[in-house]
Design a protein around this motif. Structure first.
Motif, PDB file in Angstrom:
ATOM      1  N   UNK A 415      -8.146  13.230  -1.594  1.00  9.87           N
ATOM      2  CA  UNK A 415      -6.704  13.217  -1.787  1.00  9.87           C
ATOM      3  C   UNK A 415      -5.929  12.708  -0.594  1.00  9.87           C
ATOM      4  N   UNK A 416      -6.375  13.014   0.617  1.00  9.79           N
ATOM      5  CA  UNK A 416      -5.653  12.579   1.813  1.00  9.79           C
ATOM      6  C   UNK A 416      -5.610  11.055   1.908  1.00  9.79           C
ATOM      7  N   UNK A 417      -6.733  10.405   1.548  1.00 10.33           N
ATOM      8  CA  UNK A 417      -6.757   8.941   1.567  1.00 10.33           C
ATOM      9  C   UNK A 417      -5.897   8.370   0.438  1.00 10.33           C
ATOM     10  N   UNK A 418      -5.940   8.980  -0.740  1.00 10.62           N
ATOM     11  CA  UNK A 418      -5.123   8.505  -1.854  1.00 10.62           C
ATOM     12  C   UNK A 418      -3.634   8.680  -1.575  1.00 10.62           C
ATOM     13  N   UNK A 419      -3.291   9.687  -0.782  1.00 15.31           N
ATOM     14  CA  UNK A 419      -1.895   9.867  -0.380  1.00 15.31           C
ATOM     15  C   UNK A 419      -1.424   8.674   0.454  1.00 15.31           C
ATOM     16  N   UNK A 420      -2.291   8.229   1.357  1.00 23.23           N
ATOM     17  CA  UNK A 420      -1.934   7.055   2.156  1.00 23.23           C
ATOM     18  C   UNK A 420      -1.753   5.832   1.272  1.00 23.23           C
ATOM     19  N   UNK A 421      -2.625   5.694   0.275  1.00 25.18           N
ATOM     20  CA  UNK A 421      -2.505   4.566  -0.637  1.00 25.18           C
ATOM     21  C   UNK A 421      -1.200   4.655  -1.425  1.00 25.18           C
ATOM     22  N   UNK A 422      -0.866   5.851  -1.908  1.00 25.71           N
ATOM     23  CA  UNK A 422       0.385   6.032  -2.657  1.00 25.71           C
ATOM     24  C   UNK A 422       1.603   5.772  -1.790  1.00 25.71           C
TER      25      UNK A 422
END
Length: 582
Positions: A415-422
């Motif tokens: 989730x932390x990486x997907x937050x950066x993507x979002x």
């Protein structure tokens, strides 16, 4: 023959001074002293301002009048007890009844597994009187099940010493294992080892002749050994000790130990890739837990290990079905699971099944309950909270939760990486997911947890060759472990890569199959995401009608879930399709 009650044994006629002496003698019984004892001769003399010799003479008269025989271990204590039984000292009698009432309340609450009530009543009883060793042990249990591990350790240490003094090796070993558990959840593993060795010595034969007796406590020790080994990745040893524990449970007829042996075997087998065998044992253990056959420890352990095994192997449907069963049976079962621990896993289940409001409550409570003693579960709870906030589109709250989890220096979730993507940072997302996968090392199932996000991030970063390699890795893991979740993730990854390559025909086939598998897994958010991707692929193929239908279905699901950013994305696509058809 029953001893006559106070009504059958009235108080004899006493002189004024004898009444004064008896009142002073019994007065401490109504106090708040931890150990309530009658006054000493010196204390009575001081209160009445008479000599000790005069008090002794009055006591001799009282012994005769209340039939306290010579040779009694303490005639003075026996006299005070008899006076209370005959109703002489109502204040003392009321205090004694109050203490007895608290004990009965605590025991009754523990029997129905209302552990908060039990802890409050037993703690108050302990403040006003000296508890028997079994009640002290029960106080330690109540403290454990309310997450108060310092209080639990104190009570269990007292019970351990008392059982040793009584020569009760079996009970002392049981409490030693409880102390080992207290230390384990607070991550003090040297102390765990010490208490396990103490328990092992107590459970061994002490006469050097013949075999040692086999008690359920032997099975409990084997179960805790299996738990530690499975947690350390020593799957073969853990499964073997779990089998031995089950055998002890079978030989002793102890249902708790049998269930623990089953669930730990199941946990180990599914992690070895023997999914059918392992899941059958998990289900058998859970059937006992939900039928109300087990004690609190075994019931909680079975549920938590089943949840962990299912989440680790992406068996979300099984986790959801058993959690729903536990929820339905909770009024009869009482407390199920360990403070902080099981809440963390329940929060993860809520993420998958789209029950986000409840998931937020479970995750926040789990982080609060475990922060004082179990930092690993605190980090997991905060990660689950971040996942929910991310899906809800609250990026600031998601960042706060992920940052909180990151403080514990444990491997982060995807989730932390997907937050950066979002947030528009594809480069940062790619670095974060790569670092997380490197920390997962050779743990295949842990790597699989990151691969779907890694494929999406690589495509967003424009590295399609890397995305294809990651998709191939995911396919390899899915082939070994199977199940709808890994199958859906594999199909989704292949569809995303195909779409990025410009092959919408290949993409739409895989993405439709992915949506069906996600639905089978009970994952509504992932189902809706796949359908939105199907809509984009259909639009690329020129089938605006099919694209609109899929987009509207995805939009309805996102609105129901409360996925704000996905609602906006689906709404934009529908508007674009409407423009194409006008």
């Amino acid at each position: 023959m029953e001893r006559p009650g106070p009504a059958a044994r009235p108080m004899p006629e006493l002189t004024r001074r004898e009444r004064d002496v008896l009142t002073a003698l019994c007065r401490p019984l109504a106090s708040d002293r931890p150990v309530a004892m009658p006054a000493s001769i010196r204390e009575v003399a001081a209160e009445l301002v008479v000599t000790e010799a005069a008090v002794k003479q009055h006591l001799l008269n009282l012994y005769d009048k209340l039939d306290i025989p010579e040779g009694t271990e303490s005639r003075r204590i026996a006299l005070a007890r008899e006076a209370v039984l005959r109703g002489f000292a109502p204040e003392a009698r009321t205090a004694a009844q109050s203490r007895g009432s608290l004990l009965e309340t605590g025991r009754a609450a523990a029997a129905r597994r209302a552990w908060g009530e039990a802890f409050a009543a037993l703690s108050e009883a302990a403040r006003t009187t000296t508890l028997g060793v079994e009640d002290v042990e029960l106080l330690g249990d109540a403290a454990t099940w309310t997450g108060q591990f310092d209080a639990s350790t104190t009570a269990r240490e007292q019970a351990y010493a008392a059982y040793l003094a009584l020569g009760d090796r079996r009970s002392a070993a049981r409490v030693a294992l409880g102390l080992g558990w207290n230390a384990a959840v607070t991550l003090r593993f040297s102390i765990v080892a010490g208490w396990m060795r103490s328990a092992g010595r107590l459970l061994a034969s002490d006469d050097g002749q013949g075999e040692a007796p086999v008690w359920p406590e032997h099975g409990l020790m084997l179960s805790l050994m299996a738990l530690g080994e499975l947690g350390a990745g020593q799957l073969d040893a853990g499964v073997e000790h779990a089998r031995a524990a089950f055998d002890v449970g079978r030989r002793t007829g102890d249902r708790d130990i049998q269930a623990l042996g089953l669930v730990f075997q199941g946990f180990g087998l599914v992690h070895q890739g023997r999914l059918d065998d392992g899941r059958a044992l998990l289900d058998e253990a859970m059937a006992s837990a939900t039928a109300g056959e087990l004690g609190t420890l075994a019931q909680g352990m079975v549920y938590c290990r089943m949840l962990s095994a299912c989440l680790d192997t992406f068996d979300y449907r099984r986790a959801i079905e058993w959690t729903e069963t536990i929820d339905r049976r909770s009024p009869e079962l009482g407390t199920v699971g360990f403070p902080g621990d099981c809440r963390t896993h329940r929060a993860a289940v809520c993420v998958v099944r789209g029950d986000w409001q409840r998931g937020v409550g479970e995750a926040e409570a789990a982080a609060l309950e475990s922060r004082a003693y179990d930092l690993g579960h605190t980090a997991q709870a905060l990660s689950a909270l971040g996942e929910i906030r991310l899906r809800q589109g609250d990026l600031a709250a998601a960042r706060e939760a992920f940052d909180g989890a990151g403080e514990f220096m444990l491997p982060p979730g995807p989730g932390a990486a997907l937050l950066l993507l979002a947030s528009g940072d594809a480069v940062g997302a790619r670095s974060a997911i790569g670092d997380a996968m490197a920390r997962a090392g050779a743990d295949t199932l842990m790597v699989a947890r990151y691969l779907p996000a890694a494929v999406e991030i690589s495509v967003a970063a424009g590295d399609l060759r890397e995305a294809e390699g990651l998709s191939a890795d995911l396919s390899s893991i899915a082939a070994k472990f199977g199940g709808p979740v890994l199958t859906a993730a594999r199909l989704e990854g292949e569809g995303v890569v195909s779409m990025a390559r410009g092959d919408a025909a290949a993409a739409i086939s895989r993405l439709r199959d992915a949506a069906l598998q996600w639905r089978s897994a009970g994952a509504p958010y992932e189902t809706a995401r796949s359908r939105l991707r199907v809509a984009r692929a259909a639009a690329a193929l020129g089938d605006e009608g099919a694209a609109a239908r899929e987009a509207r279905a995805a939009l309805a699901a996102f609105e129901q879930l409360g996925a704000r950013l996905d609602v906006e994305a689906a709404t934009r696509l529908i508007a674009e399709l409407a423009g194409l058809t006008t």
